[in-house]
Scaffold this motif. Structure first.
Motif, mmCIF file in Angstrom:
data_model
loop_
_atom_site.group_PDB
_atom_site.id
_atom_site.type_symbol
_atom_site.label_atom_id
_atom_site.label_comp_id
_atom_site.label_asym_id
_atom_site.label_seq_id
_atom_site.Cartn_x
_atom_site.Cartn_y
_atom_site.Cartn_z
ATOM 1 N N MET A 388 0.810 -1.214 0.000
ATOM 2 C CA MET A 388 0.000 0.000 0.000
ATOM 3 C C MET A 388 0.847 1.269 0.000
ATOM 4 S SD MET A 388 -3.020 -1.213 2.631
ATOM 5 C CE MET A 388 -4.022 0.259 2.433
ATOM 6 N N VAL A 389 2.096 1.196 0.487
ATOM 7 C CA VAL A 389 2.945 2.398 0.528
ATOM 8 C C VAL A 389 4.047 2.341 -0.527
ATOM 9 C CG1 VAL A 389 2.504 2.726 2.989
ATOM 10 C CG2 VAL A 389 4.515 1.418 2.271
ATOM 11 N N GLU A 390 4.045 1.303 -1.353
ATOM 12 C CA GLU A 390 5.127 1.125 -2.325
ATOM 13 C C GLU A 390 5.227 2.300 -3.290
ATOM 14 O OE1 GLU A 390 6.809 -2.333 -5.366
ATOM 15 O OE2 GLU A 390 4.818 -2.523 -4.457
ATOM 16 N N GLU A 391 4.084 2.778 -3.762
ATOM 17 C CA GLU A 391 4.101 3.872 -4.734
ATOM 18 C C GLU A 391 4.641 5.155 -4.116
ATOM 19 O OE1 GLU A 391 0.968 6.176 -7.706
ATOM 20 O OE2 GLU A 391 0.447 4.226 -6.862
ATOM 21 N N SER A 392 4.208 5.454 -2.862
ATOM 22 C CA SER A 392 4.704 6.678 -2.216
ATOM 23 C C SER A 392 6.195 6.565 -1.916
ATOM 24 C CB SER A 392 3.921 6.960 -0.934
ATOM 25 O OG SER A 392 4.049 5.895 -0.014
ATOM 26 N N ALA A 393 6.688 5.359 -1.593
ATOM 27 C CA ALA A 393 8.125 5.179 -1.361
ATOM 28 C C ALA A 393 8.906 5.420 -2.650
ATOM 29 C CB ALA A 393 8.385 3.769 -0.827
ATOM 30 N N ARG A 399 13.851 3.380 -0.430
ATOM 31 C CA ARG A 399 13.839 1.961 -0.769
ATOM 32 C C ARG A 399 13.261 1.157 0.396
ATOM 33 N NH1 ARG A 399 18.218 -1.978 -0.851
ATOM 34 N NH2 ARG A 399 19.554 -0.316 -0.042
ATOM 35 N N LEU A 400 12.303 0.275 0.049
ATOM 36 C CA LEU A 400 11.716 -0.616 1.041
ATOM 37 C C LEU A 400 12.507 -1.911 1.059
ATOM 38 C CD1 LEU A 400 7.912 -0.110 0.234
ATOM 39 C CD2 LEU A 400 9.263 1.042 1.986
ATOM 40 N N LEU A 401 13.190 -2.178 2.149
ATOM 41 C CA LEU A 401 14.006 -3.386 2.256
ATOM 42 C C LEU A 401 13.114 -4.601 2.476
ATOM 43 C CD1 LEU A 401 16.885 -2.028 4.538
ATOM 44 C CD2 LEU A 401 16.842 -2.232 2.041
ATOM 45 N N PRO A 402 13.630 -5.800 2.144
ATOM 46 C CA PRO A 402 12.828 -7.011 2.328
ATOM 47 C C PRO A 402 12.358 -7.155 3.782
ATOM 48 C CG PRO A 402 14.777 -7.485 1.025
ATOM 49 C CD PRO A 402 14.951 -6.087 1.529
ATOM 50 N N VAL A 403 11.136 -7.645 3.923
ATOM 51 C CA VAL A 403 10.547 -7.828 5.254
ATOM 52 C C VAL A 403 11.227 -8.985 5.971
ATOM 53 C CG1 VAL A 403 8.428 -8.401 6.499
ATOM 54 C CG2 VAL A 403 8.334 -6.938 4.479
ATOM 55 N N GLU A 404 11.598 -8.767 7.219
ATOM 56 C CA GLU A 404 12.198 -9.831 8.030
ATOM 57 C C GLU A 404 11.187 -10.254 9.101
ATOM 58 O OE1 GLU A 404 16.054 -9.008 9.538
ATOM 59 O OE2 GLU A 404 16.830 -8.250 7.625
ATOM 60 N N LEU A 425 2.795 3.890 10.223
ATOM 61 C CA LEU A 425 4.216 3.887 10.604
ATOM 62 C C LEU A 425 5.115 3.873 9.372
ATOM 63 C CD1 LEU A 425 4.162 1.392 13.621
ATOM 64 C CD2 LEU A 425 4.107 3.898 13.666
ATOM 65 N N LEU A 426 4.751 3.088 8.366
ATOM 66 C CA LEU A 426 5.540 3.050 7.131
ATOM 67 C C LEU A 426 5.475 4.380 6.400
ATOM 68 C CD1 LEU A 426 4.557 -0.521 5.897
ATOM 69 C CD2 LEU A 426 6.861 0.209 6.575
ATOM 70 N N SER A 427 4.311 5.009 6.361
ATOM 71 C CA SER A 427 4.168 6.306 5.698
ATOM 72 C C SER A 427 5.037 7.349 6.373
ATOM 73 C CB SER A 427 2.702 6.752 5.714
ATOM 74 O OG SER A 427 1.897 5.851 4.988
ATOM 75 N N VAL A 454 9.622 -0.923 12.881
ATOM 76 C CA VAL A 454 9.652 -0.203 11.603
ATOM 77 C C VAL A 454 10.781 0.815 11.725
ATOM 78 C CG1 VAL A 454 8.399 1.293 10.020
ATOM 79 C CG2 VAL A 454 7.182 -0.531 11.225
ATOM 80 N N SER A 455 11.845 0.597 10.951
ATOM 81 C CA SER A 455 13.056 1.420 11.085
ATOM 82 C C SER A 455 13.333 2.189 9.807
ATOM 83 C CB SER A 455 14.265 0.539 11.424
ATOM 84 O OG SER A 455 14.029 -0.211 12.602
ATOM 85 N N ASP A 456 13.859 3.393 9.973
ATOM 86 C CA ASP A 456 14.308 4.184 8.818
ATOM 87 C C ASP A 456 15.621 4.862 9.181
ATOM 88 O OD1 ASP A 456 13.960 7.168 9.617
ATOM 89 O OD2 ASP A 456 12.023 6.299 10.181
ATOM 90 N N ASN A 457 16.313 5.357 8.170
ATOM 91 C CA ASN A 457 17.565 6.087 8.408
ATOM 92 C C ASN A 457 17.415 7.526 7.934
ATOM 93 O OD1 ASN A 457 17.441 5.553 5.702
ATOM 94 N ND2 ASN A 457 19.544 4.767 5.498
#
Length: 671
Positions: A388-393, A399-404, A425-427, A454-457
């Motif tokens: 659902m957030v892929e397009e906005s990313a 870049r959305l890293l693989p889900v662990e 949280l992803l948005s 949910v982590s970002d840099n």
């Protein structure tokens, strides 16, 4: 002759007078003794004469009656032989003091043992008897039977003890308040509870009734004084509530009721009861506040419902027509047109998200947000949120890293709301990232819980920003950054997680990124999920045609549904612009499906359904609501009235197409 005795000379007059006087004195003494004996014998009180040692020498009939013994049995009897053993010690002490001249007389209440073995209570008064020279020769005792008085006193004492016991174990205080003819105040009776109720010593309070007034709240004193004065003049009962100020417990509320009575001596006494009603007052205050809050919540809900309706109605046209333009394969747009339509959709979607956030927050605060808790596959839910957030990313160059997340991790939660949490949280991780940044989702089991990060840099947050993180509508100083938001997304996230018995923690470093960790209770695997639904614009092969009756009084909304149905030519559209017309068309055509706006000009959607249900044939027509009123109470009420679905405006075109296709499948299966 001289030797012969001369005859006796006659008595002289003086000697005769002396003899007469002596005889008179003796007669007077006898008369006095007779009178004393008569008084002694006929006295209403028992009378006893005894030796100094206490042995009885004379008793009257009343004494015999009191002691239940004959005169013969009492004469010569020592008082100690018929005195109750428990009273003998005090009696002896008083007698010793009397004999020693330390007391002129003494009085006491004591018990005697009667001839039949019973006990009699007597009040005695003992005084010494003296001879003519003043020597004490015996004792005189006056005895009165006071058994009846003692029984009465015992009854009173028992009653007082019972009253004291009752009042000591009940949250009330009993009192008698007295005002004499000079205006002096006193409290002849107080139960023990008064001491606690007013934090005053009872002995002190009985001595000075004005101490009560010193405890009364200054704002209540004059009112109570006026009530008491009126009651004193007219002998009317008093009933009032007032505040008292106590040294240790502060302000308390007291309720008092009393009834006045004018006494024979002109004094006035109030007989009353007091109760500490502080807890009742607090409850009443809480109840009033709760009712006020309920009214405020109701008013807020009504306002939000109206505002939601007013905002969603135009948005329905904005988003709906934008979606139709993008989905129109017969008249394809060029890239610039597609970009412009995309901007319209994005702006409409943002406005819709703002409305949804405000509504969600109000529902949560009002406790009216329904949840359906079930076992959820966390990996599948995380994948849905990422899609659902892929397009906005992509648009933000993040870049959305693989889900662990392990495929066998299950949590307890509401599917829609937990997905909303993850999307939010992803948005945020995308919006507050940097170009070329990354976002990753990781999950792990920890005891009975599952933790998901949910982590970002991205840009991260300062400690000051983190302190205000969960304040509604606080955007933490990023208002001028150009990043859209309302400042309530994380507030809603936390509240949703709390409703699902979960939690949220955040760690962030300015310039280095943020990690948000949510925790939920782990669960056993659920039943397998249904296969993914088809794409919204993929039609179901039509095997028959069907009729849709749409009741809507807004021309733009009608135009939108007309164009949506152009994508499903197997459906024939009939439009009613009022509830009355909808009922007439339903009776005339008996449609396969009724699409009903809930706020028509002349009727509500519920009114239309009520009329349909009166006709057994029309009551079977499936009905779907389409309304800008997205409040949960309205949705629940519609489903309770038999609506198969409740679509909200702004309308998601794919949702309406799914609804039409599902009904077509049912019609086809039914033949």
């Amino acid at each position: 002759m001289s030797e012969m005795s001369s005859p006796a000379a006659p008595s002289s007059p003086a000697t005769a007078d002396e003899n007469a006087a002596l005889r008179a004195e003796l007669q007077a003494a006898r008369a006095e003794a007779d009178r004393y004996r008569a008084s002694f014998e006929l006295s209403a009180s028992g009378q006893v004469i005894s030796t100094l040692e206490g042995r009885m020498t004379m008793v009257n009939d009343r004494t015999c009656a009191i002691f239940g013994r004959s005169r013969e049995a009492l004469i010569g009897c020592h008082f100690s032989e018929i005195t109750h053993p428990d009273d003998l010690g005090v009696n002896n002490v008083l007698l010793d003091q009397l004999r020693a001249g330390l007391l002129p007389s003494f009085r006491m209440d004591k018990r005697y043992l009667r001839g039949d073995g019973s006990t009699v209570w007597c009040a005695i008064h003992v005084a010494p008897l003296s001879d003519a020279e003043g020597r004490v020769t015996g004792l005189l005792g006056v005895v009165n039977d006071i058994s009846e008085r003692k029984r009465f006193e015992a009854d009173l004492r028992q009653r007082d003890e019972m009253l004291a016991g009752l009042s000591a174990h009940m949250p009330i205080a009993l009192f008698v308040y007295k005002v004499d003819q000079q205006g002096r105040q006193s409290l002849p009776y107080l139960s023990e509870s008064m001491s606690t109720m007013f934090e005053l010593d009872l002995v002190t309070l009985r001595q000075d009734a004005t101490l009560l007034a010193q405890r009364i709240h200054p704002e209540d004193v004059h009112r109570l004084a006026a009530d008491a004065e009126y009651s004193h003049r007219h002998l009317t009962p008093i009933q009032h509530e007032y505040r008292v100020l106590l040294p240790t417990r502060g302000q308390r509320w007291v309720a008092a009721r009393s009834m006045p009575r004018r006494m024979p001596d002109g004094t006035t006494q109030w007989y009353g009861v007091m109760t500490d009603i502080t807890e009742q007052k607090l409850y009443q205050e809480a109840l009033v506040n709760a009712q006020a809050a309920e009214r405020a919540n109701q008013a807020k809900s009504e306002f939000l419902s109206r505002m939601s309706h007013e905002l969603r109605t135009p948005l329905n046209a904005v988003i709906g027509f934008a979606q139709l333009l993008r989905m129109d394969t017969q008249r394809p747009m060029d890239d610039e047109q597609r970009r412009r339509v995309g901007l319209i959709e994005e702006a409409g979607a943002h406005l819709q998200a703002v409305i949804n956030d405000v509504l969600d927050l109000s529902r949560i605060e009002a406790g009216s947000l329904p949840l359906s808790i079930e076992s959820l596959n966390l990996r599948a839910l995380a994948d849905e949120a990422l899609n659902m957030v892929e397009e906005s990313a992509h648009a933000a160059d993040v870049r959305l890293l693989p889900v662990e997340v392990a495929t066998d991790l299950y949590v307890r939660g509401d599917r829609v709301r937990l997905r909303q949490v993850l999307v939010n949280l992803l948005s945020n991780a995308i919006k507050y990232n940097r170009s070329g940044g990354t976002v990753q989702v990781k999950a792990r089991a920890q005891g009975a819980d599952v933790h998901l990060d949910v982590s970002d840099n991205g840009i991260g947050m300062s400690e000051e920003q983190q302190r205000h993180l969960f304040e509604p509508f606080n955007r933490l100083g990023v208002e001028a950054s150009g990043v859209e938001g309302t400042g309530i997304g994380l507030v809603i996230v936390r509240k949703l997680l709390e409703l699902m018995e979960g939690g949220i923690k955040l760690t962030s470093h300015k310039g280095r990124g943020t990690t948000v960790c949510i925790s939920l209770a782990s669960a056993l695997p659920a039943t397998p999920a249904l296969p993914p639904a088809r794409t919204p614009d993929e039609p179901v092969p039509a095997q028959r045609t069907a009729t849709l009756l749409y009741a809507e009084d807004n021309d733009v909304n009608v135009m939108l549904v007309e164009q949506i149905l152009a994508l499903r030519p197997e459906w024939t559209l009939l439009v009613a612009v009022s509830g009355t017309q909808a009922l007439a068309l339903a009776r005339e055509t008996f449609p396969d499906l009724l699409l009903l706006d809930m706020h028509l000009g002349d009727m509500t959607g519920f009114d239309v359904v009520t009329e349909l249900d009166k006709d057994e044939r029309l009551s079977t027509i499936p009905r779907v609501a389409l309304s800008a009123d997205a409040m949960p109470d309205q949705i629940h009420a519609a489903k309770a009235r038999g609506f198969e679905a409740y679509l909200t405006k702004p309308l998601d075109v794919s949702n309406l197409l799914d609804c039409l296709d599902e009904h077509m499948r049912r019609l086809t299966a039914a033949g």
